[in-house]
Design a protein around this motif. Structure first.
Motif, PDB file in Angstrom:
ATOM      1  N   LEU A  35       1.992 -41.642 -41.057  1.00 28.43           N
ATOM      2  CA  LEU A  35       0.786 -42.452 -41.204  1.00 28.43           C
ATOM      3  C   LEU A  35       1.102 -43.842 -41.750  1.00 28.43           C
ATOM      4  CD1 LEU A  35      -1.674 -39.785 -42.638  1.00 28.43           C
ATOM      5  CD2 LEU A  35      -1.706 -40.789 -40.346  1.00 28.43           C
ATOM      6  N   PHE A  36       2.162 -43.941 -42.556  1.00 26.73           N
ATOM      7  CA  PHE A  36       2.524 -45.225 -43.147  1.00 26.73           C
ATOM      8  C   PHE A  36       3.148 -46.177 -42.126  1.00 26.73           C
ATOM      9  CE2 PHE A  36       2.187 -42.433 -46.765  1.00 26.73           C
ATOM     10  CZ  PHE A  36       1.505 -43.219 -47.672  1.00 26.73           C
ATOM     11  N   LYS A  37       3.377 -45.696 -40.893  1.00 25.70           N
ATOM     12  CA  LYS A  37       3.895 -46.538 -39.827  1.00 25.70           C
ATOM     13  C   LYS A  37       2.805 -46.924 -38.829  1.00 25.70           C
ATOM     14  CE  LYS A  37       8.121 -45.996 -38.432  1.00 25.70           C
ATOM     15  NZ  LYS A  37       9.302 -45.471 -37.762  1.00 25.70           N
ATOM     16  N   ALA A  38       1.652 -46.272 -38.927  1.00 26.25           N
ATOM     17  CA  ALA A  38       0.556 -46.527 -37.978  1.00 26.25           C
ATOM     18  C   ALA A  38      -0.201 -47.783 -38.387  1.00 26.25           C
ATOM     19  CB  ALA A  38      -0.381 -45.326 -37.939  1.00 26.25           C
ATOM     20  N   ASP A  39      -0.314 -48.731 -37.467  1.00 30.96           N
ATOM     21  CA  ASP A  39      -0.950 -50.017 -37.769  1.00 30.96           C
ATOM     22  C   ASP A  39      -2.373 -49.865 -38.294  1.00 30.96           C
ATOM     23  OD1 ASP A  39       1.331 -51.382 -37.020  1.00 30.96           O
ATOM     24  OD2 ASP A  39       0.632 -51.737 -34.964  1.00 30.96           O
ATOM     25  N   GLY A  40      -3.151 -48.991 -37.693  1.00 32.89           N
ATOM     26  CA  GLY A  40      -4.531 -48.801 -38.130  1.00 32.89           C
ATOM     27  C   GLY A  40      -4.624 -48.258 -39.545  1.00 32.89           C
ATOM     28  N   PRO A  58       2.812 -42.771 -57.342  1.00 32.82           N
ATOM     29  CA  PRO A  58       3.360 -41.694 -58.179  1.00 32.82           C
ATOM     30  C   PRO A  58       3.592 -40.394 -57.409  1.00 32.82           C
ATOM     31  CG  PRO A  58       1.540 -42.768 -59.297  1.00 32.82           C
ATOM     32  CD  PRO A  58       1.565 -43.294 -57.890  1.00 32.82           C
ATOM     33  N   ARG A  59       2.743 -40.124 -56.445  1.00 24.63           N
ATOM     34  CA  ARG A  59       2.904 -38.892 -55.655  1.00 24.63           C
ATOM     35  C   ARG A  59       4.092 -38.991 -54.710  1.00 24.63           C
ATOM     36  NH1 ARG A  59      -3.192 -36.712 -54.706  1.00 24.63           N
ATOM     37  NH2 ARG A  59      -3.821 -36.898 -56.883  1.00 24.63           N
ATOM     38  N   LEU A  60       4.317 -40.175 -54.161  1.00 26.81           N
ATOM     39  CA  LEU A  60       5.503 -40.368 -53.335  1.00 26.81           C
ATOM     40  C   LEU A  60       6.766 -40.223 -54.173  1.00 26.81           C
ATOM     41  CD1 LEU A  60       4.357 -43.365 -51.111  1.00 26.81           C
ATOM     42  CD2 LEU A  60       5.044 -41.112 -50.267  1.00 26.81           C
ATOM     43  N   LEU A  61       6.753 -40.785 -55.368  1.00 27.93           N
ATOM     44  CA  LEU A  61       7.922 -40.674 -56.252  1.00 27.93           C
ATOM     45  C   LEU A  61       8.184 -39.225 -56.648  1.00 27.93           C
ATOM     46  CD1 LEU A  61       7.324 -43.788 -58.512  1.00 27.93           C
ATOM     47  CD2 LEU A  61       9.024 -43.530 -56.686  1.00 27.93           C
ATOM     48  N   ALA A  62       7.129 -38.492 -56.935  1.00 20.44           N
ATOM     49  CA  ALA A  62       7.288 -37.070 -57.278  1.00 20.44           C
ATOM     50  C   ALA A  62       7.840 -36.298 -56.085  1.00 20.44           C
ATOM     51  CB  ALA A  62       5.950 -36.486 -57.728  1.00 20.44           C
ATOM     52  N   ALA A  63       7.358 -36.610 -54.900  1.00 23.50           N
ATOM     53  CA  ALA A  63       7.857 -35.940 -53.693  1.00 23.50           C
ATOM     54  C   ALA A  63       9.326 -36.284 -53.459  1.00 23.50           C
ATOM     55  CB  ALA A  63       7.010 -36.327 -52.484  1.00 23.50           C
ATOM     56  N   ASN A  78      10.589 -45.379 -46.889  1.00 26.88           N
ATOM     57  CA  ASN A  78       9.904 -46.331 -46.004  1.00 26.88           C
ATOM     58  C   ASN A  78       8.451 -46.528 -46.426  1.00 26.88           C
ATOM     59  OD1 ASN A  78      12.240 -46.592 -44.500  1.00 26.88           O
ATOM     60  ND2 ASN A  78      11.597 -45.136 -42.946  1.00 26.88           N
ATOM     61  N   ALA A  79       7.772 -45.432 -46.777  1.00 21.46           N
ATOM     62  CA  ALA A  79       6.372 -45.523 -47.214  1.00 21.46           C
ATOM     63  C   ALA A  79       6.276 -46.337 -48.504  1.00 21.46           C
ATOM     64  CB  ALA A  79       5.782 -44.130 -47.413  1.00 21.46           C
TER      65      ALA A  79
END
Length: 106
Positions: A35-40, A58-63, A78-79
Motif C-alpha cells: 500500500l505504501f507504493k500505491a500512488d492513491g 512506531p508500528r512499522l518499527l515494532a514490526a 521502504n514504507a
C-alpha cells in the motif's frame, strides 16, 4: 474522502498495521506494505500525514524488530522512507516518541 471520518480512519490504520505486525503470515504483511507504493494511498497518507505518521511509524518499527522475513523487512524500510520523505518533522517526532517508550520500558 473516506478518511475524513476519524472512526473509519482509525479502523483502516488499525487493520493495515495489524497485517504487518508480529509474526503474521509474510504474504499478508507484504500485501499490506505494498500500500505504501500505491500512488492513491500515498496521496491519502500525505493528505492526513499529521494523523497517520505518528500512528504508523512506531508500528512499522515494532514490526521491523520482530518480523522474520527479509522481504518484509525491506518493505518496512521502504514504507518508513516514504513516511520520512512525506513528513520529516512528524517522522522524527514519531521516532523520538518510540525511543522514549523504549527507554521507559528498559
Amino acid at each position: 474522502d473516506a478518511l475524513e471520518d476519524s472512526e473509519l480512519r482509525e479502523l483502516v490504520v488499525e487493520k493495515v498495521t495489524q497485517c504487518f505486525s508480529g509474526d503474521k503470515n509474510f504474504r499478508v504483511a507484504q500485501r499490506a506494505l505494498l500500500l505504501f507504493k500505491a500512488d492513491g494511498v500515498v496521496s491519502l497518507l500525505r493528505h492526513h500525514q499529521a494523523l497517520i505518521v505518528p500512528r504508523v511509524v512506531p508500528r512499522l518499527l515494532a514490526a521491523a524488530a520482530s518480523h522474520w522475513n527479509t522481504t518484509v523487512l525491506r518493505m518496512i524500510g521502504n514504507a518508513l522512507q516514504v513516511l520520512d520523505e512525506m513528513d520529516p518533522g512528524g517522522f522524527e517526532q514519531a521516532l523520538g516518541g518510540e525511543r522514549c517508550a523504549e527507554a521507559r520500558a528498559a
